[in-house]
Design a protein around this motif. Structure first.
Motif, PDB file in Angstrom:
ATOM      1  N   THR A   1      -2.220  -3.196   6.090  1.00 56.77           N
ATOM      2  CA  THR A   1      -2.480  -2.037   5.230  1.00 56.77           C
ATOM      3  C   THR A   1      -3.099  -0.876   6.013  1.00 56.77           C
TER       4      THR A   1
ATOM      5  N   ARG B   1       0.844  -1.191   0.000  1.00 57.62           N
ATOM      6  CA  ARG B   1       0.000   0.000   0.000  1.00 57.62           C
ATOM      7  C   ARG B   1       0.879   1.241   0.000  1.00 57.62           C
TER       8      ARG B   1
ATOM      9  N   GLU C   1      -8.264   4.801   2.854  1.00 65.41           N
ATOM     10  CA  GLU C   1      -8.964   3.573   2.498  1.00 65.41           C
ATOM     11  C   GLU C   1     -10.291   3.502   3.269  1.00 65.41           C
TER      12      GLU C   1
ATOM     13  N   GLY D   1      -7.609   0.202   6.656  1.00 63.98           N
ATOM     14  CA  GLY D   1      -6.827  -0.400   5.586  1.00 63.98           C
ATOM     15  C   GLY D   1      -7.707  -0.865   4.447  1.00 63.98           C
ATOM     16  N   GLN D   2      -7.115  -1.582   3.511  1.00 61.44           N
ATOM     17  CA  GLN D   2      -7.821  -2.015   2.312  1.00 61.44           C
ATOM     18  C   GLN D   2      -8.743  -3.186   2.626  1.00 61.44           C
TER      19      GLN D   2
ATOM     20  N   SER E   1      -7.520   2.672  -3.128  1.00 63.04           N
ATOM     21  CA  SER E   1      -7.164   1.532  -3.969  1.00 63.04           C
ATOM     22  C   SER E   1      -8.173   1.304  -5.083  1.00 63.04           C
TER      23      SER E   1
ATOM     24  N   ALA F   1      -3.491   7.277  -3.528  1.00 59.77           N
ATOM     25  CA  ALA F   1      -2.794   6.675  -2.380  1.00 59.77           C
ATOM     26  C   ALA F   1      -3.189   7.358  -1.076  1.00 59.77           C
TER      27      ALA F   1
END
Length: 488
Positions: free
Chosen positions: A479, A43, A444, A464-465, A436, A441
């Motif tokens: 992530t 990531r 998330e 995170g993702q 993502s 960037a």
């Protein structure tokens, strides 16, 4: 007309407009992300891809976290981060309390067992307090010292279903407050409970009211997901185990602890007390500068045996002894309204009598936005004193309902006096969404927001993702990110 009502109706109107007039340009948001996998992915994090109001800056102060859900500060102002240990998608890791060191390094303070998700963190008079979601063994509130010594404050909470034990928040009255989510989407155990994973583990589990409730007698029939026999059906009523029908006028006895409620316990020890009931999933809890208690409520999804269409998440002011409407109201409005009826779907009332008329919310937030942890600004140096900063985890479409584009994935600012909601921290780009997915960037899935003890810095926990695949949620380990926002 209150601002929240106007905003909700405008959102619904836009949805119908898109469906009716722009069907050639838009399509319903579906699965993305490829095959289901929990393995870490690379990531890239770039604060320059995140938009803020003029005069603020954002930076990533910790990366590589696995399913982080909370942040709090010790007596010296040092940040501590919580890792959940469990995520939707039925993935289990070690839940951890981590101390943040210089340069973004973390130091493990305490590691729990296989009973996540750990959903929230607070610090008070030398101890950390953790909400342990309790997916396998039931919910608990844990007390952990900075040296890693743990004791249990509350246990045996009914937290084996869709939603978990959440919070906590520490009041000035000597009590610890926490939320307990419901077992189900809307009061009835349906086949979606098997998709979440818990129905096969605990087939007798269901929602438990906080006070006696009289049922209208509505039952719901679905394919029996607990057998392999073809054409086998299950008929299920509200507040009952899967496959158990109910009768008109049947009374379900209340109990404590219960589901769909906010409860409290004295920090010095004492019995559990009910604060408020009728809440689907009270996730975030925070006290405003004037001492009022607020919670975010994750609203109904369009899934299961009793799907509800178009229910926006809610910010409530919590008043002791109040019933907030679950399972027959959303944001103070009856589910009998046509607004909540999707194609061929009518979430008929399941209670014969309602404990009271629910109040109006402080604000209505995005449908499926998953508005979660939040905090109030209390420093003029940061600005917007008395307003709530809410982390929106983002939709889990199509599992929770079909939508026309990403919802959430940002931090919003809410004026609790008039219900006005404005973006504060959001990814740059033509459309909003997780970095993502939209090709940047930045953020998330923001899951919690907390101000530093001096009130001058806002920390945002980014889970995170977590793409949604054909096989369900696929949260990626390592992530997660902790972001820091300051005023320039």
């Amino acid at each position: 007309m209150p601002y929240y009502t106007l905003a909700r109706r405008a959102t619904l109107a836009l949805g119908f407009l898109v469906a009716a007039g722009l069907s050639g340009c838009y399509k319903l948001r579906g699965h993305y992300g490829g095959p289901k996998s929990f393995e870490p992915v690379a990531r890239t994090v770039n604060a320059g891809d995140v938009a803020l109001p003029t005069g603020y800056r954002v930076e990533a102060v910790a990366q590589g976290l696995t399913y982080p859900t909370g942040v709090a500060f010790d007596a010296q102002g040092t940040p501590y981060v919580l890792e959940a240990g469990y995520s939707y998608g039925e993935v289990w890791t070690a839940p951890r309390l981590l101390r943040l060191r210089a340069g973004g390094q973390t130091e493990e303070v305490y590691t729990g067992g296989k009973n996540g998700p750990w959903t929230g963190l607070a610090f008070h008079e030398g101890n950390f307090y953790i909400s342990e979601g309790g997916e396998l063994e039931g919910g608990r509130i844990l007390r952990v010292t900075p040296q890693g010594q743990m004791s249990v404050v509350v246990d045996k909470l009914p937290s084996l279903g869709d939603h978990h034990t959440n919070g906590p928040a520490i009041g000035t009255d000597g009590y610890l407050y926490f939320g307990q989510g419901t077992a189900t989407n809307s009061g009835v155990v349906g086949p979606d409970a098997a998709e979440f994973g818990w129905l096969t583990r605990n087939p007798q589990f269901h929602d438990y009211p906080c006070e006696d409730l009289t049922l209208a007698g509505q039952n719901y029939t679905s394919d029996n997901v607990l057998t392999e026999a073809k054409d086998d059906k299950a008929m299920t009523g509200a507040y009952s185990p899967y496959g158990t029908p109910i009768k008109e006028g049947q009374v379900i006895k209340g109990q404590l602890p219960c589901t769909g409620a906010i409860m409290r316990v004295p920090l010095r020890g004492g019995p559990l007390e009910l604060v408020a009931s009728g809440l689907r999933n009270p996730f975030g809890l925070a006290f405003a500068p004037d001492g009022r208690l607020f919670t975010t409520e994750n609203a109904y999804d369009s899934r299961g045996s009793r799907p509800v269409y178009g229910a926006g998440d809610v910010l409530w002011e919590i008043k002791k002894g109040t019933w907030y409407g679950f399972p027959d109201y959303s944001a103070g409005e009856s589910l009998a309204r046509k607004d909540y009826n999707g194609p061929g779907r009518n979430p008929s009332q399941i209670l014969a009598k309602h404990p009271q008329t629910p109040p109006k919310p402080a604000a209505v937030l995005g449908v499926h936005s998953s508005s979660n942890g939040f905090d109030f600004s209390r420093s003029a140096a940061f600005g917007h004193v008395g307003e709530a900063f809410i982390a929106q985890f983002g939709d889990m479409a199509p599992n929770t309902g079909r939508i026309y584009g990403p919802v959430g994935f940002k931090v919003v600012r809410v004026n609790v006096e008039n219900g006005r909601v404005e973006d504060f921290l959001v990814n740059k780009g033509r459309v909003n969404g997780p970095g993502s997915e939209i090709g940047n960037a930045g953020l998330e899935r923001p899951v919690a927001a907390r101000f530093s003890p001096d009130g001058q810095t806002l920390y945002v926990v980014d889970f995170g993702q977590m793409p949604m695949t054909e096989q369900g949620p696929a949260p990626k380990k390592q992530t997660g990110v902790l972001w820091k926002i300051t005023k320039i």
